[in-house]
Each structure stands twice: as C-alpha cells, then as structure tokens.
Write an enzyme that holds these catalytic residues in place. Structure first.
Site, short mmCIF file in Angstrom:
data_model
loop_
_atom_site.label_atom_id
_atom_site.label_comp_id
_atom_site.label_asym_id
_atom_site.label_seq_id
_atom_site.Cartn_x
_atom_site.Cartn_y
_atom_site.Cartn_z
N HIS A 190 0.63 -1.42 -0.21
CA HIS A 190 -0.32 0.10 0.59
C HIS A 190 0.74 1.14 0.14
O HIS A 190 2.10 1.29 0.58
CB HIS A 190 -0.76 -0.07 1.42
CG HIS A 190 -0.23 -0.14 2.27
ND1 HIS A 190 0.57 1.60 3.24
CD2 HIS A 190 -0.26 -0.98 3.38
CE1 HIS A 190 0.75 1.20 4.15
NE2 HIS A 190 0.84 -0.72 4.87
N TRP B 97 -0.62 6.58 9.69
CA TRP B 97 0.46 5.93 10.98
C TRP B 97 2.20 6.11 10.09
O TRP B 97 3.02 6.14 11.04
CB TRP B 97 0.13 5.12 11.89
CG TRP B 97 -0.96 5.29 12.31
CD1 TRP B 97 -1.55 6.59 12.90
CD2 TRP B 97 -1.74 4.82 13.64
NE1 TRP B 97 -2.49 6.39 13.62
CE2 TRP B 97 -2.62 5.86 14.40
CE3 TRP B 97 -1.52 3.00 13.93
CZ2 TRP B 97 -2.60 4.95 15.29
CZ3 TRP B 97 -1.28 2.92 14.92
CH2 TRP B 97 -2.42 3.64 15.40
N ARG C 95 -6.32 0.95 3.87
CA ARG C 95 -5.15 1.33 2.85
C ARG C 95 -5.01 0.72 2.01
O ARG C 95 -4.45 0.54 1.19
CB ARG C 95 -3.69 1.25 3.78
CG ARG C 95 -3.33 0.42 5.10
CD ARG C 95 -2.52 0.64 5.55
NE ARG C 95 -1.48 -0.53 6.62
CZ ARG C 95 -1.97 -1.08 7.70
NH1 ARG C 95 -3.49 -0.54 8.46
NH2 ARG C 95 -1.40 -1.69 8.27
N GLU D 51 -1.79 -7.01 7.38
CA GLU D 51 -0.29 -6.30 7.44
C GLU D 51 -0.36 -7.49 9.72
O GLU D 51 -1.18 -7.83 9.64
CB GLU D 51 -0.43 -4.91 8.40
CG GLU D 51 1.23 -4.20 8.70
CD GLU D 51 2.06 -5.31 8.04
OE1 GLU D 51 2.92 -6.33 7.77
OE2 GLU D 51 2.95 -4.25 6.97
N HIS E 272 0.19 -5.75 2.54
CA HIS E 272 1.72 -5.01 3.72
C HIS E 272 2.56 -5.70 3.09
O HIS E 272 3.22 -6.34 3.33
CB HIS E 272 0.47 -5.40 4.44
CG HIS E 272 -0.64 -4.98 4.44
ND1 HIS E 272 -0.84 -3.66 5.50
CD2 HIS E 272 -2.33 -5.25 4.46
CE1 HIS E 272 -1.81 -3.38 4.78
NE2 HIS E 272 -2.74 -4.51 4.36
O1 LIG Z 1 4.25 0.24 11.52
C1 LIG Z 1 4.02 -1.40 10.58
O2 LIG Z 1 2.98 -2.25 10.49
C2 LIG Z 1 5.00 -1.51 9.15
C3 LIG Z 1 4.24 -1.37 8.11
O3 LIG Z 1 4.82 -0.18 8.38
O4 LIG Z 1 6.21 -1.31 10.05
P1 LIG Z 1 7.23 -2.07 10.47
O5 LIG Z 1 8.26 -1.56 8.69
O6 LIG Z 1 8.06 -2.18 11.71
O7 LIG Z 1 7.50 -3.74 9.88
#
Ligand SMILES: O=C(O)[C@@H](CO)OP(=O)(O)O
Length: 347
Positions: free
Chosen positions: A102, A107, A151, A205, A275
C-alpha cells in the site's frame, strides 16, 4: 538453494533483478522445497495439499479445476464454469502476478507501528498508489486480492483508475448470504467489464501486538536498536503479544497457496495489494528466501513488483519502473501482445 536469487532486497532499484526458480510451484513441491517456512506452515500446506490433490486419485488437473471453481471468487461477476476453466488451462501457459505494498498511510507518516490497526492513506500515499497504477497500466489484471484493511484497498482501487484495460474493480462481499445476493449483477456484458476484488484478512499486515500505536523512534530509544530490529525484521521472534513473520506467513502464504495459486494456474492475471510484512512472507515463499535473507528484504510503499507464472514456476521481473519498463514488457510475447492490443484500441 536451487534458485539463483539475484537480489533479495527488493527496493525500487532492483528492477533488473530476476531469477528462475527451478522449483515448480504449487504446494506438492514444498515437500522438496528449501523454503524455510515454519514447520507449522509446512504441515498446514502438506495437509491441504493432501486434501486438495492426493485425495483426488492423483489427478492434479481436476484437483486444480475443482479447487479454482470452489474459491471465494465463485461470485456473481466471474463464476467460471468447469468447461471455461479447462479451456483456459489448455490455452494459457502464463499469467502475471503483481504485488503491491500500500501507499504511505497516516501512521507511516507519523512513524507509528501500525500492524492490524486500520489506518487510511495520506495524500502522498494516494499519489503513490496512482503512480503505481501508471506503472502497471499495461499489465493485464483479471483478479485483485487485497487485505481487509483500507490502506491496501485504497491502493488497489486508486491504482486501477490508471489501468488501460478500463475495467471496473468490484469488491465481492462474502460475509453473509444477503451480502452475496444483494451484490449480484444482472448483465453479462457488465460482468465482463468488471474485475472481481477479493478481500482477505489473511493478507493483513502482521499483528504488531503491544507495539501498535507506539512511535518507532521512541521504541528504539526505550528498548534499543537491536531489540527493535529483531522485532521488526527477524523471521521468528514476535513483538510482545504480536505475530512474528513466521506466524504471519502461516496465514498469508497458506492463503496464497490455497486461493491465489490456483487462479494463476488457470491463466488468471492477479494483482495483490497488501502490506510490508504479509508481502515479505509471500515473497519469501516465491523467491525461496532463507530466514536470514528475509531479514534484509524491505518493500517500499506503492512500488509494484511483477512476477510471471509460467510452466508452474514464478519468474520475478523486479519492478516495472522507469527505464526498465520496456524490458518488462519485452520479456514475454503475451505481455507484448497485450500491450499492442491496448495501443490499437486507444487509436
Ligand atoms: O508498522 C507497521 O505495521 C509496519 C509496516 O508499516 O512496520 P515495519 O516496517 O516495522 O514492519
């Protein structure tokens, strides 16, 4: 490993990297695959494999057709009959698979751990999704899979506004009988002009547990760089009360094998909008990355990756971005033909 992985880090610059896996795809081959999936994933896969293939007296073709016709895409838009599937299987020896993380979310912008929290895109994320759509606008898409989070869904829909095929992506609602019935379409022609969009929580995610909502920089200051890096990128160490990548793979890769691979196998061109971590687990499976290699696998927001599924194997074409775009289309006769058709139609 029997595949030459040119570049396990899939940033935007990796567009020239590709490899041919010598592992024919589809679950049976996981028996001899060197993919380091957790033993639970392996058991689930083998279990499902035995249910879907072995039980049907070793007839792989009929198992695939049966599996594809029973998937959650047996919907009012594109319920393929068994005959259609057989025809398509005979005719097709190649399908495209686009993976897209995405665009930037609100955030991501604030540098907060997001995980399962359902946060929309920023303006920049909207723009990234539109740009991604331009990059894939000449690649055929017959089916779209997204996570159940907004997202990923926004990204898929915005990307499709740029697609030259100009079909309408339509979200299938499968949550109950009423949703299925009330979403029916009564024109065959309109159905042909539609692309079914399947939403699946399994592509969400990874659940970030007690890190969700925390600022990433402040978390590093509190727990140390190494600990936070381990939580974010290691294969099997979960963040507090959250999912490790292995746990995320258990649902995401299983879903990919059970629902998406059968569609590719019958020649459907698929786009997946999901994700950072659910896609990392799927790429780990496709590229046969080890638990060490996956640590350095980073995906940028809104950058599409293209795979060609051919003769039961996945061939990565990197990212169809900028100057390498010609190479991507030149690679397969089918993609070149498709693009030519689009050009002819627009004249
Ligand atoms: O915050 C999250 O859900 C993930 C992806 O944005 O972060 P990270 O890159 O730490 O896996």
């Amino acid at each position: 490993m029997d595949a030459a992985v040119c570049n396990p880090s899939l940033g935007p610059s990796s567009s020239s990297s590709c490899y041919v896996s010598s592992r024919p795809s589809f679950c049976p081959d996981l028996r001899r695959s060197s993919v380091r999936l957790s033993s639970e994933v392996f058991k689930v896969k083998i279990g499902r494999l035995e249910r879907s293939l072995c039980r049907s007296s070793g007839n792989k073709l009929s198992a695939v057709i049966a599996s594809a016709s029973q998937t959650s895409v047996s919907d009012p838009i594109s319920t393929p009959s068994r005959n259609d599937l057989s025809d398509s299987l005979k005719k097709s020896n190649e399908a495209s698979l686009i993976l897209i993380r995405h665009g930037e979310s609100l955030w991501n912008e604030k540098n907060l751990f997001t995980g399962s929290v359902d946060v929309p895109l920023t303006k920049k994320g909207v723009e990234e999704a539109i740009q991604a759509g331009k990059r894939i606008s000449n690649i055929p898409v017959d089916m779209i899979y997204t996570s159940s989070l907004i997202r990923a869904q926004m990204t898929a829909m915005l990307a499709m506004t740029e697609h030259r095929q100009q079909k309408v992506p339509i979200i299938l609602h499968d949550e109950n009988e009423r949703a299925r019935t009330w979403g029916r379409i009564f024109s065959e022609e309109t159905k042909k002009q539609s692309i079914p969009v399947v939403t699946a929580w399994q592509l969400n995610e990874r659940m970030y547990g007690e890190l969700q909502g925390l600022n990433k920089q402040e978390t590093v200051e509190r727990y140390g760089k190494e600990q936070v890096h381990e939580w974010r990128r290691s294969y099997d160490i979960p963040p507090p009360n959250g999912e490790s990548l292995a746990m995320c793979a258990q649902r995401a890769v299983t879903y990919f094998c059970d629902e998406i691979e059968p569609q590719l196998f019958i020649g459907k061109n698929v786009m997946i909008a999901a994700h950072g971590n659910s896609l990392r687990s799927i790429i780990m499976y496709l590229d046969k990355l080890t638990t060490q290699e996956v640590i350095s696998l980073e995906l940028s927001t809104g950058v599409p990756l293209l795979y060609i599924f051919k003769e039961g194997r996945f061939v990565r074409r990197g990212s169809p971005v900028g100057p390498t775009e010609a190479g991507v289309y030149a690679y397969t006769g089918k993609l070149a033909q498709y693009r030519q058709k689009l050009d002819e139609m627009s004249h």
